[in-house]
Design a protein around this motif. Structure first.
Motif, short mmCIF file in Angstrom:
data_model
loop_
_atom_site.label_atom_id
_atom_site.label_comp_id
_atom_site.label_asym_id
_atom_site.label_seq_id
_atom_site.Cartn_x
_atom_site.Cartn_y
_atom_site.Cartn_z
N ARG B 34 72.51 77.12 -0.23
CA ARG B 34 73.54 76.25 0.35
C ARG B 34 73.10 74.82 0.57
N TYR B 35 71.85 74.53 0.29
CA TYR B 35 71.34 73.19 0.59
C TYR B 35 71.28 72.31 -0.65
N ARG B 36 70.96 71.03 -0.42
CA ARG B 36 70.56 70.11 -1.48
C ARG B 36 69.15 69.70 -1.11
N LEU B 37 68.36 69.37 -2.11
CA LEU B 37 66.95 69.08 -1.82
C LEU B 37 66.76 68.04 -0.73
N ILE B 38 67.59 67.02 -0.73
CA ILE B 38 67.41 65.93 0.23
C ILE B 38 67.56 66.39 1.68
N ASP B 39 68.24 67.53 1.90
CA ASP B 39 68.44 68.04 3.25
C ASP B 39 67.13 68.25 4.01
N PHE B 40 66.08 68.64 3.27
CA PHE B 40 64.83 68.99 3.95
C PHE B 40 64.18 67.75 4.56
N THR B 41 64.09 66.69 3.78
CA THR B 41 63.49 65.46 4.30
C THR B 41 64.37 64.86 5.38
N LEU B 42 65.66 64.82 5.11
CA LEU B 42 66.58 64.19 6.06
C LEU B 42 66.61 64.94 7.38
N SER B 43 66.67 66.28 7.33
CA SER B 43 66.70 67.07 8.56
C SER B 43 65.38 66.93 9.31
N SER B 44 64.27 66.91 8.58
CA SER B 44 62.97 66.75 9.25
C SER B 44 62.93 65.42 10.01
N MET B 45 63.46 64.38 9.39
CA MET B 45 63.50 63.08 10.06
C MET B 45 64.33 63.15 11.33
N VAL B 46 65.54 63.71 11.19
CA VAL B 46 66.45 63.76 12.33
C VAL B 46 65.86 64.61 13.45
N ASN B 47 65.29 65.76 13.09
CA ASN B 47 64.69 66.62 14.10
C ASN B 47 63.48 65.98 14.78
N SER B 48 62.85 65.05 14.08
CA SER B 48 61.70 64.37 14.67
C SER B 48 62.13 63.24 15.60
N GLY B 49 63.43 62.95 15.61
CA GLY B 49 63.94 61.91 16.51
C GLY B 49 64.19 60.57 15.84
N ILE B 50 64.15 60.54 14.52
CA ILE B 50 64.44 59.29 13.81
C ILE B 50 65.96 59.14 13.72
N SER B 304 67.56 87.68 -6.40
CA SER B 304 68.35 86.53 -6.84
C SER B 304 68.88 85.72 -5.67
N ILE B 305 69.37 84.54 -6.01
CA ILE B 305 69.96 83.67 -5.00
C ILE B 305 71.38 83.33 -5.43
N LEU B 306 72.34 83.67 -4.57
CA LEU B 306 73.73 83.33 -4.87
C LEU B 306 74.15 82.22 -3.92
N PHE B 307 74.63 81.13 -4.48
CA PHE B 307 75.13 80.02 -3.68
C PHE B 307 76.52 80.32 -3.16
N ARG B 308 77.11 79.33 -2.43
CA ARG B 308 78.39 79.57 -1.77
C ARG B 308 79.51 79.84 -2.78
N GLY B 309 80.32 80.83 -2.45
CA GLY B 309 81.54 81.07 -3.21
C GLY B 309 81.36 81.68 -4.58
N VAL B 310 80.27 82.43 -4.80
CA VAL B 310 80.07 83.08 -6.10
C VAL B 310 80.80 84.42 -6.10
N LYS B 311 81.42 84.74 -7.24
CA LYS B 311 82.07 86.05 -7.37
C LYS B 311 81.26 86.91 -8.32
N VAL B 312 80.92 88.11 -7.89
CA VAL B 312 80.17 89.04 -8.73
C VAL B 312 81.05 90.26 -8.97
N GLY B 313 81.47 90.46 -10.21
CA GLY B 313 82.41 91.53 -10.53
C GLY B 313 81.76 92.92 -10.54
N LYS B 314 82.60 93.92 -10.75
CA LYS B 314 82.13 95.30 -10.84
C LYS B 314 81.19 95.48 -12.02
N ASP B 315 80.22 96.36 -11.88
CA ASP B 315 79.28 96.69 -12.96
C ASP B 315 78.50 95.49 -13.49
#
Lengths: 384, 368
Positions: B34-50, B304-315
Motif C-alpha cells: 500500500r505504500y510508495r517508496l518515498i513514504d519511508f523517508t517522509l514518515s521517518s522525517m515527520v516522526n522525528s519531528g521535522i 506474494s504481495i497483493l496491493f489494494r483492490g486486487v481481485k483474485v478469481g477462483k482456481d
C-alpha cells in the motif's frame, strides 16, 4: 454563515444499553463495525456522498472516544471552511444546564445552531443504523410532494412489524397514521428514524413540545403523532436497500456476518465509499500455516492460525493453532496460540490467553468487553 | 528537531529499474502492498519531528505530486512550514547535467527557511529511522557533516557509496564503488549538516563547474569537511534495481521485518484510500502473504504481495509474485515469479511464469 439548503443532524448521544458490555466505555455510534468502520461512519459517509456538507452530531453519553474519532471531520471530507462537522454536546446556560431529555429535546436545545446555519430543510438521522442511502433523492421527493415532513420507511417482514414504528399511508405515500410497535400492524412499512422537515415547521413543533411537561420529547412518540393530529403534510419515502438497526448484540453480530455473503447485501466496495479514520497500518500478514476462509480481514493484523466466517479488525493478532470462527474481533485484540473463539464478539484491546476458549452459540453470542483478558474460558451469555 | 529541515532528493538515476519507471519516478514506486517508496523517508522525517520538508521533484513528477498532494496524510499541510515542492529549473536555462543545478536554483528556499540544519535524503530507501538520534550524534561530535550507513552482509553489485570509518565514527574515506562486499559500510544517502555549510557547498561547487551534489560537493571535497557517520542497525533496503525491488518486497513477508518497519511506535504514513477490509471467500487459500485492503480473494495465494483492490478469481494460483493496485487476475490463471504493475488484467486461464532471480514484469494497464 452562508445559507444552507439542507442541514443534517445526527443523533449520536444514545447509550445503546442493549449492546451491554460493548457500550460500557463508548457511545453506540462509536462501536466498531464491519472490519474497519464505526457505526457512525455510515450516516456520515451517506451525508458526504449525498452532497450534504453541514452536519451536526449530537453527543451525550460517553462522548470522549466519539469526539476523538470525529475530530475535524476530515475523514469524511467534512473539514470545510464553511460548514463541515459540528459536534454538539449539551451545554450550560445562564439558568443552569440540561441533558438531552429525548430525541426532540436534543434538536430543540440546538435550535440556535440550526438558526445559525439557516437551512431550508433539516435532515434528522440516527447514529445506530447500517445502510447506504442517497439522501438527495429523499429531499427531491420531499420537495415534489410539497411535504412539511418526510419520513424514510422500509418494508420489514410482517412478523417483525410489531417491533417497529409502523406507517400507514395512502396510495401517494402520504402518511395517515403512525403506530409505535402495534400488536396488529396494518402495514409493514417501518420508520427508519430518518426525517426531513421544513425548518420553520419543525421549529414550531419543537417549541410547542418543549413547553409540554407531559411529553417525553421523542420524535416517534410525541412530535410525529402531534403533526399527524394537526393533519400536516407528512409523506413517506420508501427505501428498498439494506438497512439494519444494530441496537442489540445479535443484530450487530448478524450485520457483520451479512457482509461475508458471497455478494454482500449492499455494495460496500463500490462508488458509494464508506469513509472512516484509517489507521496507519501495513497490509495484514497471513502466515505460512494460516487458513482464512469466508472472512474479512483488515490492515495491520497478523493471522497465523485459522479464521473462518469471521470479521477481523485492524491490528489483531491470531496466534498459531488458534481457531476463530463465526466471530467478530475488534481492533488490537490478541488471540494467543491455540485459543478457540466461536460465536463471539471480542471488543478492542482484549487478550485471549494461550489455549483459552471463548464460545457462544447462534442466538447467544458471547461478548468479551473492551480491555478484558480471558485466561481460561468465557462462555455462553455475556462474560465480563 | 524543530531546528532541522528535511530535503528529499528525487533525482535518482533509475536505469536498472526501467520497466516500472517508464512513467514514474523510482521514489513513487508502489511498495509493500500500500505504500510508495518515498513514504519511508517522509514518515521517518515527520516522526522525528521535522515539519519543514522540501521535495526535489523528479523529471516525471506527476505520480509524486498525485501521491503527496498537500502533505496532509503526513501531517505536513501546515500553516507555517510543511511540504514544499522544489521543481527542476527549465531545461534551456542550463546545459549542465546532474542534480546540483536543481539545488542551486532552489537556494532561495533554503535561505528563507528558519531552520539551522538541513537533513538531505533520498527517496528510494526503505527504513524507519528516528533522525533525532542523528542530530544528537551530530551535535556531540561537532561534525560538519554526519551521514548514516549500514553494514552489508552479502556481496552485491550496483553503484554504492562506501565509506571507511575510525572507531569514533570519523569518516576516513568515502567513494562510489561498483560492488560491495560482506562487511562493507554503505551510505544510506542521509546527510545532516548546518544549512550554512550546505548552502556554501551548493553555491561553491556549482559555481566551480560541479554537476552532482554527492560526487562533486561531498566526495571530491571530503578532505575539506569533518565528516562523521552513524550506523543504522535496523532494516534497510535500497531499491535501485528490479532485483532489489523484488527482494525488498519479499523481505516484508518476514514477520520480523514487517513488525520493525510498520508496527513499532513510529508508523509509516501513506495516501489514504478508504478501501474495505479484504474479503476472503469460501475458496480462498492464502499462505505467507501480505494482502492489502480492498482485495477480494477466491483463489490461492502463496509467498506474494497483493496491493489494494486486487481481485483474485477462483482456481487462480499466485506464487512468489507482486500484484499491484487494482489488478484483476481472472479464473484459472497461474502466476509465478511475476510483478504485475497497476491495473493489469490477466484474463481466464493464462499461465505466466518468471524465474526466481528474474521476475517477469507486466507493465501498467496491460490486458493479457
Amino acid at each position: 454563515m452562508r445559507k444552507t439548503e439542507c442541514l443534517a443532524m445526527i443523533l449520536a448521544g444514545g447509550q445503546g444499553s442493549r449492546l451491554g458490555a460493548l457500550t460500557k466505555k463508548i457511545a453506540k455510534p462509536a462501536v466498531p463495525f464491519g472490519g474497519k468502520y464505526r457505526i457512525i461512519d455510515f450516516p456520515l459517509s451517506n451525508c458526504a456522498n449525498s452532497g450534504i456538507d453541514k452536519v451536526g452530531v449530537l453527543t451525550q453519553y460517553r462522548p470522549l472516544e466519539l469526539h476523538n474519532y470525529l475530530a475535524s471531520g476530515s475523514a469524511w471530507d467534512l473539514d470545510k471552511k464553511e460548514g463541515g462537522i459540528f459536534i454538539l454536546p449539551p451545554y450550560a446556560r445562564e439558568k443552569g444546564a440540561d441533558w438531552y431529555r429525548g430525541t426532540a429535546d436534543a434538536i430543540y436545545q440546538n435550535l440556535n445552531f440550526i438558526d445559525l446555519t439557516d437551512p431550508e430543510y433539516v435532515l434528522i438521522l440516527s447514529g445506530d443504523h447500517i445502510y447506504t442511502m442517497d439522501y438527495s433523492w429523499m429531499l427531491e421527493a420531499h420537495k415534489m410532494n410539497k411535504a412539511e415532513a418526510t419520513i424514510g420507511v422500509i418494508e420489514v417482514p410482517w412478523d417483525e412489524a410489531p417491533r417497529f414504528g409502523i406507517m400507514n399511508t395512502d396510495k401517494d405515500g402520504r402518511i395517515e397514521e403512525f403506530e409505535e410497535k402495534p400488536a396488529n400492524p396494518k402495514s409493514n412499512l417501518a420508520s427508519m428514524g430518518i426525517y426531513i422537515f421544513n425548518k420553520s415547521f419543525l421549529k414550531k413543533y419543537l417549541e410547542d413540545d418543549a413547553k409540554d411537561e407531559t411529553s417525553s420529547h421523542d420524535f416517534g412518540k410525541n412530535i410525529i403523532p402531534k403533526m399527524l393530529a394537526d393533519k400536516a403534510r407528512l409523506y413517506s419515502y420508501a427505501f428498498d436497500g439494506y438497512w439494519k438497526d444494530v441496537g442489540t448484540i445479535e443484530s450487530l453480530w448478524q450485520a457483520n456476518m451479512d457482509l461475508l455473503q458471497d455478494v454482500p447485501p449492499f455494495e460496500i466496495n463500490g462508488d458509494w465509499k464508506i469513509c472512516s479514520c484509517n489507521p496507519s497500518m501495513p497490509p495484514h500478514y497471513i502466515g505460512p500455516d494460516a487458513k482464512v476462509k469466508n472472512s474479512m480481514v483488515s490492515e495491520g493484523s497478523m493471522i497465523l492460525g485459522e479464521v473462518e466466517n469471521s470479521v477481523i479488525f485492524p491490528g489483531v493478532r491470531i496466534g498459531k493453532g488458534a481457531k476463530v470462527t463465526n466471530s467478530v474481533v475488534m481492533p488490537s485484540t490478541v488471540i494467543r496460540d491455540n485459543a478457540v473463539v466461536d460465536y463471539a464478539i471480542i471488543a478492542q484491546n482484549c487478550e485471549i490467553a494461550e489455549g483459552a476458549k471463548v464460545s457462544g452459540e447462534k442466538g447467544a453470542i458471547t461478548v468479551v468487553a473492551e480491555g478484558e483478558t480471558v485466561l481460561t474460558e468465557a462462555g455462553s451469555k455475556q462474560a465480563g | 528537531m524543530k531546528t532541522v529541515m528535511g530535503i528529499i532528493n528525487l533525482q535518482e538515476e533509475n536505469s536498472l529499474i526501467r520497466e516500472m519507471t517508464d512513467r514514474r519516478a523510482v521514489e513513487s514506486m508502489p511498495f509493500a502492498g500500500r505504500y510508495r517508496l518515498i513514504d519511508f523517508t517522509l514518515s521517518s522525517m515527520v516522526n522525528s519531528g521535522i515539519s519543514n520538508v522540501g521535495v526535489m521533484l523528479p523529471d516525471k513528477p506527476r505520480s509524486v505530486l498525485d501521491h503527496l498532494r498537500s502533505g496532509k496524510d503526513w501531517d505536513l499541510a501546515r500553516r507555517h512550514d510543511g511540504l514544499f515542492y522544489l521543481p527542476a529549473p527549465q531545461q534551456e536555462s542550463t546545459i549542465r547535467k546532474g542534480d546540483l543545478k536543481n539545488f542551486y536554483h532552489n537556494l532561495d528556499f533554503f535561505e528563507h527557511s528558519t531552520q539551522k540544519y538541513v537533513l538531505l535524503t533520498s527517496g528510494s530507501f526503505v527504513y524507519n529511522i528516528d533522525f533525532s538520534q542523528l542530530l544528537r550524534f551530530h551535535q556531540n561530535t561537532g561534525a560538519d557533516i554526519t551521514m548514516v550507513y549500514h553494514t552489508v552482509n552479502e556481496e552485491t553489485t550496483g553503484k554504492n557509496v562506501v565509506i571507511e570509518t575510525a572507531e569514533n565514527g570519523l569518516v576516513t574515506d568515502i567513494a562510489e564503488k561498483p560492488a560491495v562486499y560482506d562487511g562493507s559500510q554503505v551510505s544510506m544517502s542521509v546527510y545532516l549538516m548546518e544549512k550554512r555549510i550546505f548552502v556554501e557547498m551548493v553555491r561553491f561547487t556549482y559555481e566551480h563547474g560541479g554537476q552532482d551534489l554527492l560526487m562533486d560537493g561531498i566526495i571530491r571535497r571530503a578532505s575539506e569537511y569533518n565528516i562523521y557517520a552513524c550506523e543504522h542497525d535496523g532494516y534497510v533496503a535500497h531499491v535501485d534495481s528490479t532485483a532489489a525491488y523484488y527482494k525488498s518486497n519479499m523481505d516484508i513477508l518476514q514477520p520480523k521485518v514487517w513488525e520493525e518497519l510498520f508496527m513499532g511506535e513510529n508508523s509509516i504514513y501513506t495516501k489514504v484510500k478508504d478501501e474495505v477490509p479484504v474479503q476472503y471467500k469460501e475458496t480462498a487459500e492464502v499462505k505467507n502473504s501480505l494482502i492489502a485492503n480492498g482485495c477480494v480473494v477466491r483463489g490461492e495465494v502463496e509467498n506474494s504481495i497483493l496491493f489494494r483492490g486486487v481481485k483474485v478469481g477462483k482456481d487462480v494460483k499466485i506464487k512468489n509474485s507482486i500484484i499491484m493496485q487494482k489488478c484483476d487476475i481472472q479464473e484459472g490463471s497461474l502466476i509465478e515469479n511475476v510483478i504485475c504493475d497497476k491495473n493489469v488484467v490477466i484474463t481466464k486461464e493464462k499461465w505466466l511464469k518468471g524465474a526466481q532471480n528474474y521476475p517477469l514484469i507486466v507493465t501498467k494497464n496491460v490486458v493479457i
